[in-house]
Write a protein that holds these residues in place. Structure first.
Motif, PDB file in Angstrom:
ATOM      1  N   ASP A  54     125.067  21.685  94.838  1.00  0.00           N
ATOM      2  CA  ASP A  54     125.322  22.432  93.591  1.00  0.00           C
ATOM      3  C   ASP A  54     126.036  23.746  93.870  1.00  0.00           C
ATOM      4  OD1 ASP A  54     124.277  20.581  91.936  1.00  0.00           O
ATOM      5  OD2 ASP A  54     122.370  21.639  91.561  1.00  0.00           O
ATOM      6  N   TYR A  55     125.548  24.456  94.916  1.00  0.00           N
ATOM      7  CA  TYR A  55     126.157  25.757  95.245  1.00  0.00           C
ATOM      8  C   TYR A  55     127.600  25.556  95.701  1.00  0.00           C
ATOM      9  CZ  TYR A  55     127.168  30.160  97.578  1.00  0.00           C
ATOM     10  OH  TYR A  55     127.770  31.337  97.968  1.00  0.00           O
ATOM     11  N   ALA A  56     127.793  24.548  96.569  1.00  0.00           N
ATOM     12  CA  ALA A  56     129.145  24.313  97.094  1.00  0.00           C
ATOM     13  C   ALA A  56     130.102  23.943  95.964  1.00  0.00           C
ATOM     14  CB  ALA A  56     129.106  23.211  98.151  1.00  0.00           C
ATOM     15  N   LEU A  59     130.821  27.078  93.920  1.00  0.00           N
ATOM     16  CA  LEU A  59     131.645  28.023  94.690  1.00  0.00           C
ATOM     17  C   LEU A  59     133.118  27.638  94.657  1.00  0.00           C
ATOM     18  CD1 LEU A  59     131.188  30.462  96.779  1.00  0.00           C
ATOM     19  CD2 LEU A  59     131.590  28.718  98.513  1.00  0.00           C
ATOM     20  N   THR A  60     133.380  26.358  94.711  1.00  0.00           N
ATOM     21  CA  THR A  60     134.771  25.915  94.815  1.00  0.00           C
ATOM     22  C   THR A  60     135.355  25.546  93.455  1.00  0.00           C
ATOM     23  OG1 THR A  60     133.894  23.739  95.410  1.00  0.00           O
ATOM     24  CG2 THR A  60     134.614  25.135  97.215  1.00  0.00           C
ATOM     25  N   GLY A  61     134.569  25.779  92.390  1.00  0.00           N
ATOM     26  CA  GLY A  61     135.060  25.483  91.044  1.00  0.00           C
ATOM     27  C   GLY A  61     135.261  26.764  90.255  1.00  0.00           C
ATOM     28  N   ASP A  62     135.573  26.609  88.959  1.00  0.00           N
ATOM     29  CA  ASP A  62     135.801  27.763  88.092  1.00  0.00           C
ATOM     30  C   ASP A  62     134.468  28.091  87.410  1.00  0.00           C
ATOM     31  OD1 ASP A  62     136.981  29.714  86.700  1.00  0.00           O
ATOM     32  OD2 ASP A  62     137.955  28.401  85.231  1.00  0.00           O
ATOM     33  N   THR A  63     133.610  28.798  88.123  1.00  0.00           N
ATOM     34  CA  THR A  63     132.220  28.961  87.685  1.00  0.00           C
ATOM     35  C   THR A  63     131.927  30.426  87.371  1.00  0.00           C
ATOM     36  OG1 THR A  63     131.716  27.209  89.269  1.00  0.00           O
ATOM     37  CG2 THR A  63     129.841  28.375  88.313  1.00  0.00           C
ATOM     38  N   ALA A  64     131.209  30.670  86.273  1.00  0.00           N
ATOM     39  CA  ALA A  64     130.878  32.051  85.897  1.00  0.00           C
ATOM     40  C   ALA A  64     129.926  32.662  86.927  1.00  0.00           C
ATOM     41  CB  ALA A  64     130.231  32.061  84.507  1.00  0.00           C
ATOM     42  N   ALA A  65     130.048  33.996  87.110  1.00  0.00           N
ATOM     43  CA  ALA A  65     129.235  34.687  88.117  1.00  0.00           C
ATOM     44  C   ALA A  65     127.748  34.587  87.805  1.00  0.00           C
ATOM     45  CB  ALA A  65     129.652  36.145  88.216  1.00  0.00           C
ATOM     46  N   ASP A  66     127.406  34.456  86.501  1.00  0.00           N
ATOM     47  CA  ASP A  66     125.973  34.408  86.156  1.00  0.00           C
ATOM     48  C   ASP A  66     125.412  32.978  86.119  1.00  0.00           C
ATOM     49  OD1 ASP A  66     127.196  33.490  83.905  1.00  0.00           O
ATOM     50  OD2 ASP A  66     126.254  34.918  82.524  1.00  0.00           O
ATOM     51  N   ALA A  68     123.447  29.835  87.187  1.00  0.00           N
ATOM     52  CA  ALA A  68     122.172  29.782  87.916  1.00  0.00           C
ATOM     53  C   ALA A  68     122.362  29.320  89.358  1.00  0.00           C
ATOM     54  CB  ALA A  68     121.217  28.842  87.193  1.00  0.00           C
ATOM     55  N   ARG A  69     123.410  28.572  89.623  1.00  0.00           N
ATOM     56  CA  ARG A  69     123.633  28.076  90.983  1.00  0.00           C
ATOM     57  C   ARG A  69     124.000  29.211  91.942  1.00  0.00           C
ATOM     58  NH1 ARG A  69     127.861  23.522  89.325  1.00  0.00           N
ATOM     59  NH2 ARG A  69     128.335  25.176  87.824  1.00  0.00           N
ATOM     60  N   PHE A  70     124.367  30.371  91.376  1.00  0.00           N
ATOM     61  CA  PHE A  70     124.713  31.514  92.219  1.00  0.00           C
ATOM     62  C   PHE A  70     123.541  32.482  92.404  1.00  0.00           C
ATOM     63  CE2 PHE A  70     129.400  31.050  90.851  1.00  0.00           C
ATOM     64  CZ  PHE A  70     129.707  30.308  91.976  1.00  0.00           C
ATOM     65  N   ALA A  71     122.349  32.095  91.961  1.00  0.00           N
ATOM     66  CA  ALA A  71     121.232  33.058  91.958  1.00  0.00           C
ATOM     67  C   ALA A  71     120.983  33.672  93.336  1.00  0.00           C
ATOM     68  CB  ALA A  71     119.968  32.395  91.419  1.00  0.00           C
ATOM     69  N   MET A  72     120.893  32.863  94.369  1.00  0.00           N
ATOM     70  CA  MET A  72     120.628  33.391  95.714  1.00  0.00           C
ATOM     71  C   MET A  72     121.785  34.272  96.179  1.00  0.00           C
ATOM     72  SD  MET A  72     118.893  33.809  98.402  1.00  0.00           S
ATOM     73  CE  MET A  72     117.469  32.753  98.184  1.00  0.00           C
ATOM     74  N   SER A  73     123.002  33.778  95.962  1.00  0.00           N
ATOM     75  CA  SER A  73     124.190  34.540  96.340  1.00  0.00           C
ATOM     76  C   SER A  73     124.201  35.893  95.624  1.00  0.00           C
ATOM     77  CB  SER A  73     125.432  33.726  95.975  1.00  0.00           C
ATOM     78  OG  SER A  73     126.582  34.505  96.097  1.00  0.00           O
ATOM     79  N   GLU A  74     123.906  35.878  94.315  1.00  0.00           N
ATOM     80  CA  GLU A  74     123.897  37.128  93.537  1.00  0.00           C
ATOM     81  C   GLU A  74     122.879  38.116  94.082  1.00  0.00           C
ATOM     82  OE1 GLU A  74     125.604  38.640  90.961  1.00  0.00           O
ATOM     83  OE2 GLU A  74     127.026  37.083  91.471  1.00  0.00           O
TER      84      GLU A  74
END
Ligand SMILES: Cc1cc2nc3c(=O)[nH]c(=O)nc-3n(C[C@H](O)[C@H](O)[C@H](O)COP(=O)(O)O)c2cc1C
Length: 219
Positions: A54-56, A59-66, A68-74
């Motif tokens: 999900d994260y990968a 990351l490689t798509g056009d995904t909003a910063a908020d 949920a898949r970016f939670a750890m990264s954020e």
């Protein structure tokens, strides 16, 4: 008030030589009456989860910063954004960074968030800050006793520059598997270099005590 993000990842935990030296650096402002806070990221006691599909994909798509898949990264990038100094203690593992720290890199180096892809290459989006990296190793990779390549330092320097952190100084603790005398010599030599860099007080004396900006990491 100074806020230092302290990242460490030795399998030896708090017994690690790099960790103990880092603690001396962190204790320095308190000993000199300086106000400082520390955000600690212990990648050994609390390892980051492996990257998910999900994260990968996010990351490689056009995904909003908020998303949920970016939670750890954020949350890891927020730790960088809420600090103005960076202290990283890294053991050398097979000539480069430990796997635990590589995961941190893979969460923190994020397109559109910590770097932008431009025609001129990747441009960092985070604020630069004074960064100290302690590298501990069983053998030698710098100086006249060097017998192996150091892929760690150029790699970490490049990764940090990618996200906007250019003010980076490396300090080496080498020969840590060569017995007690070698360890003492390595720690003493590293302490001397940290004193020369203003990160530890020379002769136990504070340079300009009781001032919030007393320790200049670049003097
Ligand atoms: C998986 C692994 C790989 C290692 N690879 C290297 C290496 O490539 N070069 C080296 O000099 N030491 C290597 N070592 C030794 C460690 O760098 C050394 O034990 C460690 O940095 C001690 O520092 P610390 O007390 O801060 O953890 C390795 C150790 C482990 C566990």
């Amino acid at each position: 008030m100074r806020r230092t993000l302290f990242i460490h990842c030795s399998p030896h935990g708090e017994a690690a030589h790099g960790y103990r030296l880092a603690r001396e650096i962190l204790d320095q402002p308190r000993r000199c009456g300086d106000a400082a806070t520390v955000i600690e990221r212990d990648l050994t006691a609390a390892p980051l989860p492996p990257l998910s599909g999900d994260y990968a994909t996010a990351l490689t798509g056009d995904t909003a910063a908020d998303d949920a898949r970016f939670a750890m990264s954020e949350s890891l990038i927020a730790e960088l954004e809420h600090s103005d100094r960076l202290l990283i203690s890294l053991p050398m593992h097979n000539f480069t960074v430990p796997a635990a720290f590589k995961l941190w890199i893979d969460y923190v180096v994020r397109i559109h968030r910590s770097f932008a892809a431009t025609e001129d290459g990747k441009v960092g989006l985070l604020a630069d800050r004074a960064t100290t990296i302690l590298v501990s190793s069983g053998g030698f990779h710098h100086g006249e006793r060097a017998f192996q390549l150091d892929f760690l330092s150029p790699y970490v320097e490049h990764v940090l520059a990618t996200i906007g952190i250019h003010d980076v100084a490396f300090h080496y603790l080498q020969g840590l598997t060569f017995g007690e005398a070698a360890v003492s010599a390595a720690v003493d030599a590293a302490r001397d270099r940290l004193k020369a860099a203003g990160l530890l007080a020379a002769g136990g004396k504070c340079r300009t005590p009781m001032r919030p900006d007393a320790i200049d990491l670049h003097s």
